[in-house]
Write an enzyme that holds these catalytic residues in place. Structure first.
Site, PDB file in Angstrom:
ATOM      1  N   ARG B 269       0.849  -1.190   0.000  1.00 18.46           N
ATOM      2  CA  ARG B 269       0.000   0.000   0.000  1.00 18.46           C
ATOM      3  C   ARG B 269       0.882   1.236   0.000  1.00 18.46           C
ATOM      4  O   ARG B 269       1.500   1.574   0.999  1.00 18.46           O
ATOM      5  CB  ARG B 269      -0.923   0.005   1.219  1.00 18.46           C
ATOM      6  N   HIS B 273      -4.085   4.397   4.459  1.00 23.57           N
ATOM      7  CA  HIS B 273      -5.324   3.630   4.329  1.00 23.57           C
ATOM      8  C   HIS B 273      -6.436   4.499   3.760  1.00 23.57           C
ATOM      9  O   HIS B 273      -7.261   4.056   2.970  1.00 23.57           O
ATOM     10  CB  HIS B 273      -5.756   3.074   5.688  1.00 23.57           C
ATOM     11  N   TYR B 282       2.547   3.912  12.335  1.00 23.28           N
ATOM     12  CA  TYR B 282       2.743   2.472  12.520  1.00 23.28           C
ATOM     13  C   TYR B 282       3.703   1.806  11.542  1.00 23.28           C
ATOM     14  O   TYR B 282       3.919   0.608  11.615  1.00 23.28           O
ATOM     15  CB  TYR B 282       1.387   1.750  12.468  1.00 23.28           C
TER      16      TYR B 282
HETATM   17  C1  LIG Z   1     -16.344  -6.333   9.015  1.00 21.01           C
HETATM   18  C2  LIG Z   1     -15.468  -5.134   9.021  1.00 21.01           C
HETATM   19  N1  LIG Z   1     -14.625  -4.928  10.045  1.00 21.01           N
HETATM   20  C3  LIG Z   1     -13.845  -3.832  10.105  1.00 21.01           C
HETATM   21  C4  LIG Z   1     -13.894  -2.885   9.113  1.00 21.01           C
HETATM   22  C5  LIG Z   1     -13.047  -1.625   9.199  1.00 21.01           C
HETATM   23  N2  LIG Z   1     -12.019  -1.626   8.162  1.00 21.01           N
HETATM   24  C6  LIG Z   1     -12.175  -0.935   7.015  1.00 21.01           C
HETATM   25  S1  LIG Z   1     -10.928  -1.193   5.947  1.00 21.01           S
HETATM   26  C7  LIG Z   1     -10.133  -2.230   7.006  1.00 21.01           C
HETATM   27  C8  LIG Z   1      -8.846  -2.879   6.592  1.00 21.01           C
HETATM   28  C9  LIG Z   1      -9.007  -3.705   5.368  1.00 21.01           C
HETATM   29  O1  LIG Z   1      -7.795  -4.221   4.948  1.00 21.01           O
HETATM   30  P1  LIG Z   1      -7.641  -5.001   3.581  1.00 21.01           P
HETATM   31  O2  LIG Z   1      -8.676  -6.073   3.493  1.00 21.01           O
HETATM   32  O3  LIG Z   1      -6.226  -5.444   3.509  1.00 21.01           O
HETATM   33  O4  LIG Z   1      -7.976  -3.978   2.441  1.00 21.01           O
HETATM   34  P2  LIG Z   1      -7.229  -2.620   2.091  1.00 21.01           P
HETATM   35  O5  LIG Z   1      -7.865  -1.565   2.938  1.00 21.01           O
HETATM   36  O6  LIG Z   1      -5.785  -2.800   2.375  1.00 21.01           O
HETATM   37  O7  LIG Z   1      -7.508  -2.395   0.654  1.00 21.01           O
HETATM   38  C10 LIG Z   1     -10.847  -2.336   8.194  1.00 21.01           C
HETATM   39  C11 LIG Z   1     -10.430  -3.147   9.369  1.00 21.01           C
HETATM   40  C12 LIG Z   1     -14.804  -3.120   8.056  1.00 21.01           C
HETATM   41  N3  LIG Z   1     -14.929  -2.247   7.048  1.00 21.01           N
HETATM   42  N4  LIG Z   1     -15.565  -4.230   8.037  1.00 21.01           N
END
Ligand SMILES: Cc1ncc(C[n+]2csc(CCOP(=O)(O)OP(=O)(O)O)c2C)c(N)n1
Ligand SMILES: Cc1ncc(C[n+]2csc(CCOP(=O)(O)OP(=O)(O)O)c2C)c(N)n1
Ligand SMILES: [Mg+2]
Ligand SMILES: [Mg+2]
Lengths: 324, 370, 370, 324
Positions: B269, B273, B282
């Protein structure tokens, strides 16, 4: 000391970790990052990553793991990142957390807390503004607690951590940074079952909780200018309800308006209205009225103020009750 | 805004954290110059530039969105800087009959199917006009709760199969999503019923602040495919040509009745975020910066020029016009009227219940003596 | 009630449906007679008979429960006929300090930790005395919702590890449970945190009427372990010695800090799903009957005799006394008084809320004018 | 023809599969085995395993898949094996099923039905007797429908399948084999939004749904012997409520008792009581009283009759309302 709500929560968590060596914090991004709302900032550094644990993205898994931790004597406090993201864990909460003591014929409880930042008013994306307290309070065996200000957040969190049964601790995130207020240096556990009269009054009672307490107080100010003496009750405990305080408010003021931001159908306001008419009918001068969210998904944020009970809506409804 | 165009198509030095993950991942741009050039020349004539243009449009959208967020025109916004290749390949390797299931990180993917960019921007502006026309574009509403879009993709693919249609479904996701139960239930179901679905998981090594090492113990997400009896493919997420091949092959398999495929697009990434995130809290941002060389537009540019498929000026022009198309988007957003709450309430059910009728929405209207 | 004791310890003819699944699964009884005997003689002296006795007790419980169900003394009951080896090995290969997480199919496992059989029978009689003492036996309440016990086991194991205790947790489950999201979330979490947990999954090839082929596309459930970076072991579920080795090794690994293990105990559901189920509705019972030769008590008996560790009469005696201990259990069940609802209501919370107080439980008591 | 409820449901499903080539049934063990309650017996043989599909054990996965199927034009009808086993699918239902039409600004709906055998009274093991209608009716965007007899089961199931939006169709399993009643050979879709007056009366209204309608009728019989004229209303639609019928009952009889087997706190009875006192206060001669399950896990079956509203409990409460 002067703290906002999220700071008060962080302080309470620090105090719990300090005082109770069996306590453990778990959740997504709560460690180095200190949580997306920064409630746990600095705690991993202070207590180590065995006490403040980042979990994989799996709410059912880590809420379930928290249940297992209780069996071996730990006291987990779980952070769910946002309101709606607790839904994957509902099976664990309904099927297990709420049933454990009953499954041991009263002998053992699960001393766990689920911290759940919830509610609207922060201009957040979809599914970051839900208010699901009804579903926790309806499904048996769970306590549901909602603070409304920094001090109550700290004190009730301590009480939740010490209560011996699972508590869904819902934090009105709109209040997280709503100004700093006096919070005692060393927090003491509050009373988990008690509603609190935040302002007294004799003509009408506004019952509210979470971010709606502030709205109710604003409405009480407006109504005071119109000459109405309005009591404001901060519910705090959603399950069980503080029946005595609610029935006192009803019978002493004869008029009640309940404010909740969750959808109306089968909301907490419905339970309170049903209870008041069942148990205090003779004292009532007007029906118990409700100001609530609508029976629809929480709107995308440009329209959120239409969903959320506002001072004018509460005032208008209170007037209806007063003029009844 | 635009990257130094002297980027090489090749892979980065191993100094970048987690760069070893790219080993064994499908690549085109990381190949020898001769085979790289040969590959580009073997593609249908318009394709290389079409992929570049799609990426340029995605980049322009993303850059504009970040500006709009800073200006307060939109709210929190999850930038996808550096993930344009996966998205462009995912859309272009499929036909417009195929279904896409994006997450919050692919909100602009629908624009590659013809949807005006105002629509996804309105989403981040908290405006219901931000919901695109799902049936017209065959793109599901963007999905916020992690991993819950996977079963939808399986159902769409499986449903099409039951109907005898040769339609494929593709679900996007991230490394974090592979920890969620619904990823598992979806993959398993898809394999059992032979659903023509593609799970396109971008392993950018971070789920907000959670590194992949705290997310799962395996280092290759594609290895998870073995648990379902489906193929797991690893591909360089910054390499639009490799991503295109991976998706196309998976789609061919799916259409041939061979069932689902898990594609792990390996990367990093590059940005935060989202606009509310501060990665320096972090991770070592200097270390992370070593991945910048992989930025996919620059790499693709270099490769297109190397293959003689375009010159610098032409590519610069494509980027510029993509950006230009969005110069006045803020005005268009501002000019989009907000529907009254009554209209929104009326959109929840086909037959609107009385409790959502205009007269009932606001208490004073109906409360006795109100 | 008792099986023909002339069963051979060896594996069945391949005629049985799915028998090829046993290929490559850990076995002791399926080995050459000499190595089989050598294995039994290499075990701690009491162990072989202890395992047999445990199985005999489980069998006696199960047979009695089926009778009690027919007599209307208990309600629907999920028989585990044929799965005694997995349960006995699962309990005996661990120490009493270790935690067990049973499902509805292992309700009698707690009796191997000293709990009277009345307790689990009361559960099936719909009596709250059916909840055993969780802390005393370190056995979690039986878990009905599929796969939800896995995360509990992970939490207990992980928690013990965090506390620096050398405690292992073992969760039981079935082939069907591996399709559920919580199986995945639990396995993944366990591997990431290195939790000393054992997932002991009995692949009896059926989830009610759903055959394993409709449950997952892989033929070996143990292969799913690869998705989490943990070892996956396959073992003959009818072979108590092999199951014992598999669990013991996994427990050793766990205690050595090497994290979780997935054990697939391969077998076949010899009986119905439960007393309300009619397998002839959905499977060829004659075919299924070919698996009967694998019935674990008979096989173990034959092996014990072969190794000279016991004679027929002795083993018969063990079975008989296990059965005898349950002859009058119906009386004991009937003699257990039902607690009043007020007492049950008082067991839900540590501090009973007013709404569950005796005065509030039945409306007329508190309704005005009631 | 004479059918019990489970046969009527099976017939309705057969009719849907026959009339609507886009319809598909999904669920655990519904194919060869015909479902654990035998509602789908014979349907896979009749319509093939592309129309009647056995799924892996993964409720979130196959409910999610049903949502995806709708996008490509199918009309899935999903069977959940027992009440509590819908909990793993709540995230799909709350986050997606209930929000899809709103997410398309009203343009497209998800024509799907979730069939959910629910409730107590069958001497079943733990977690096979829950009544979770409140949580579905509170969380926005879902319709919740509960039949009470064979004919309404068939007619409402047809209506649910044709309504164009997701319906949680809860089947009171205690009524599945409660005798055979006349059901038309060719079923016609019922009215999804309407409560039905099953018996008229002028002194008091008993509002009930599902298995509680029978209990209410039994209570009405007893009360009739005492000279009270009791109306019995079968709610049928839990969300939305049939406000007109409820307010008519309230204002025409002046006394209302609501019966529900779910726990009391925030139950459907609370909503009805709250609504009646808000909107019909002037006509009421007594508070709206509730006879409900208790705020506890559904007890193991030997005690289930204590949890379930019974004729004596309803009668006693009705008397309290009549004597108010
Ligand atoms: C069920 C759920 N839990 C927590 C979140 C909060 N949240 C949003 S994005 C994220 C991280 C997602 O990481 P990843 O799957 O690696 O996707 P990226 O953001 O890196 O594209 C979290 C924990 C959520 N959207 N849905
Ligand atoms: C979440 C959930 N869904 C459905 C059920 C109903 N159910 C009980 S047992 C069973 C089959 C389980 O099969 P498997 O995991 O193979 O275990 P086995 O019964 O063969 O031991 C089902 C579907 C349940 N208990 N929990
Ligand atoms: Mg990621
Ligand atoms: Mg099985």
């Amino acid at each position: 000391m002067q703290l906002n709500m999220v700071e008060a929560i962080g302080r309470a968590l620090g105090q719990i970790l300090e005082d109770d060596p069996s306590s453990v914090l778990m959740g997504e991004d709560i460690g180095v990052n200190g949580g997306v709302f920064r409630a746990t900032v600095g705690l991993q550094q202070r207590f180590g990553d065995d006490r403040v644990v980042d979990t994989p993205l799996a709410e059912a898994g880590f809420v379930g793991a928290a249940i297992g931790m209780c069996l071996v004597g730990l006291h987990p406090i779980v952070e769910i990142q946002f309101d709606a993201f607790v839904y994957p864990a509902l099976q664990q909460l309904f099927d297990h957390a709420g049933r454990f003591r009953w499954r041991t014929q009263g002998a053992y409880g699960l001393p766990m807390v689920i911290r759940l930042p919830y509610g609207g008013g922060t201009k957040a994306p979809e599914l970051h503004s839900d208010s699901p307290e009804t579903i926790f309070s309806h499904m048996p065996g769970l306590r549901v607690v909602i603070p409304s200000d920094p001090r109550s957040a700290g004190e009730l969190l301590l009480a939740a951590a010490g209560c011996g049964d699972p508590v869904i601790f819902m934090e009105p995130k709109r209040m997280y940074r709503r100004g700093r207020y006096e919070v005692p240096e060393a927090l003491l556990a509050g009373d988990l079952d008690k509603a609190v009269v935040v302002r007294d009054g004799s003509d009408l009672s506004l019952i509210a909780y979470g971010a709606m307490v502030e709205v109710a107080e604003g409405a009480a100010d407006v109504l005071a200018q119109e000459g109405a003496s309005v009591r404001v009750v901060d519910l705090r405990s959603i399950y069980p309800l503080d029946r005595d305080e609610l029935l006192s408010a009803a019978s002493e003021t004869g008029r009640v308006v309940v404010v909740q931001e969750a959808p109306r159908h089968c909301g907490v306001a419905a339970e309170i209205a049903a209870m008041i008419q069942e148990e205090a009918a003779d004292s009532m001068l007007a029906p118990t009225l409700r100001v609530t969210g609508m029976d629809m998904p929480f709107p995308l944020f440009q329209s959120e103020d239409e969903m959320l009970p506002s001072i004018p809506r509460v005032v208008a409804t209170a007037r209806a009750a007063l003029n009844y | 805004m635009t990257e130094p165009s002297m980027t090489s198509p090749a892979r980065p030095t191993v100094g970048a954290p987690g760069a070893q993950l790219l080993e064994g991942a499908l690549t085109v741009l990381g190949d020898e110059p001769t085979s790289r050039v040969a590959h580009l020349l073997s593609l249908p004539q318009e394709l290389p530039l079409a992929l570049f243009s799609a990426m340029a449009r995605l980049r322009a959208f993303d850059e504009r969105a970040v500006i709009l967020q800073r200006q307060g025109v939109i709210g929190t916004y999850p930038t996808y800087f550096g993930e344009e290749a996966v998205q462009a390949a995912g859309v272009l390797a499929l036909s417009n009959e195929d279904w896409l299931f994006p997450t919050y990180r692919q909100t602009a993917a629908v624009t590659l199917r013809g949807c005006p960019p105002e629509v996804p921007l309105l989403m981040w502006r908290g405006h219901p006009g931000g919901w695109h026309d799902v049936m017209r574009y065959r793109v599901a509403p963007i999905c916020v709760p992690i991993a819950t879009n996977y079963p939808h993709a399986v159902g769409a693919a499986w449903g099409a199969k039951l109907k005898g249609e040769k339609v494929v479904a593709l679900a996007f996701g991230g490394d974090g999503s592979t920890s969620a139960g619904e990823f598992h239930e979806a993959c398993n179901l898809a394999a059992v019923v032979g659903a023509p679905v593609i799970f396109l998981v971008t392993n950018n090594q971070w789920a907000i602040s959670t590194p992949i090492s705290k997310q799962t113990r395996v280092t290759r997400l594609a290895d998870k495919a073995a648990a379902y009896g489906m193929p797991g493919i690893r591909v360089d997420s910054f390499d639009v040509f490799a991503c295109f091949e991976a998706v196309r092959e998976a789609a061919d398999r799916a259409r041939a009745g061979l069932g689902p495929t898990l594609i792990e697009a390996v990367g990093y990434r590059l940005g935060p975020h989202g606009t509310a995130d501060e990665p320096s809290m972090y991770r070592d941002q200097a270390q992370a910066g070593l991945w910048a060389a992989m930025e996919p537009l620059g790499r693709t540019e270099a490769a297109l020029i190397e293959a003689g498929l375009a010159d610098q000026q032409q590519l610069e022009q494509i980027r510029k016009s993509a950006a230009a198309a969005l110069f006045d988007v803020a005005d268009r957003l501002a000019a989009t009227p907000l529907p009254p709450i009554e209209e929104i309430a009326d959109s929840v059910h086909l037959r609107t219940p009385w409790s959502l009728s205009p007269e009932r929405l606001h208490e004073p209207k109906w409360i006795s003596n109100g």
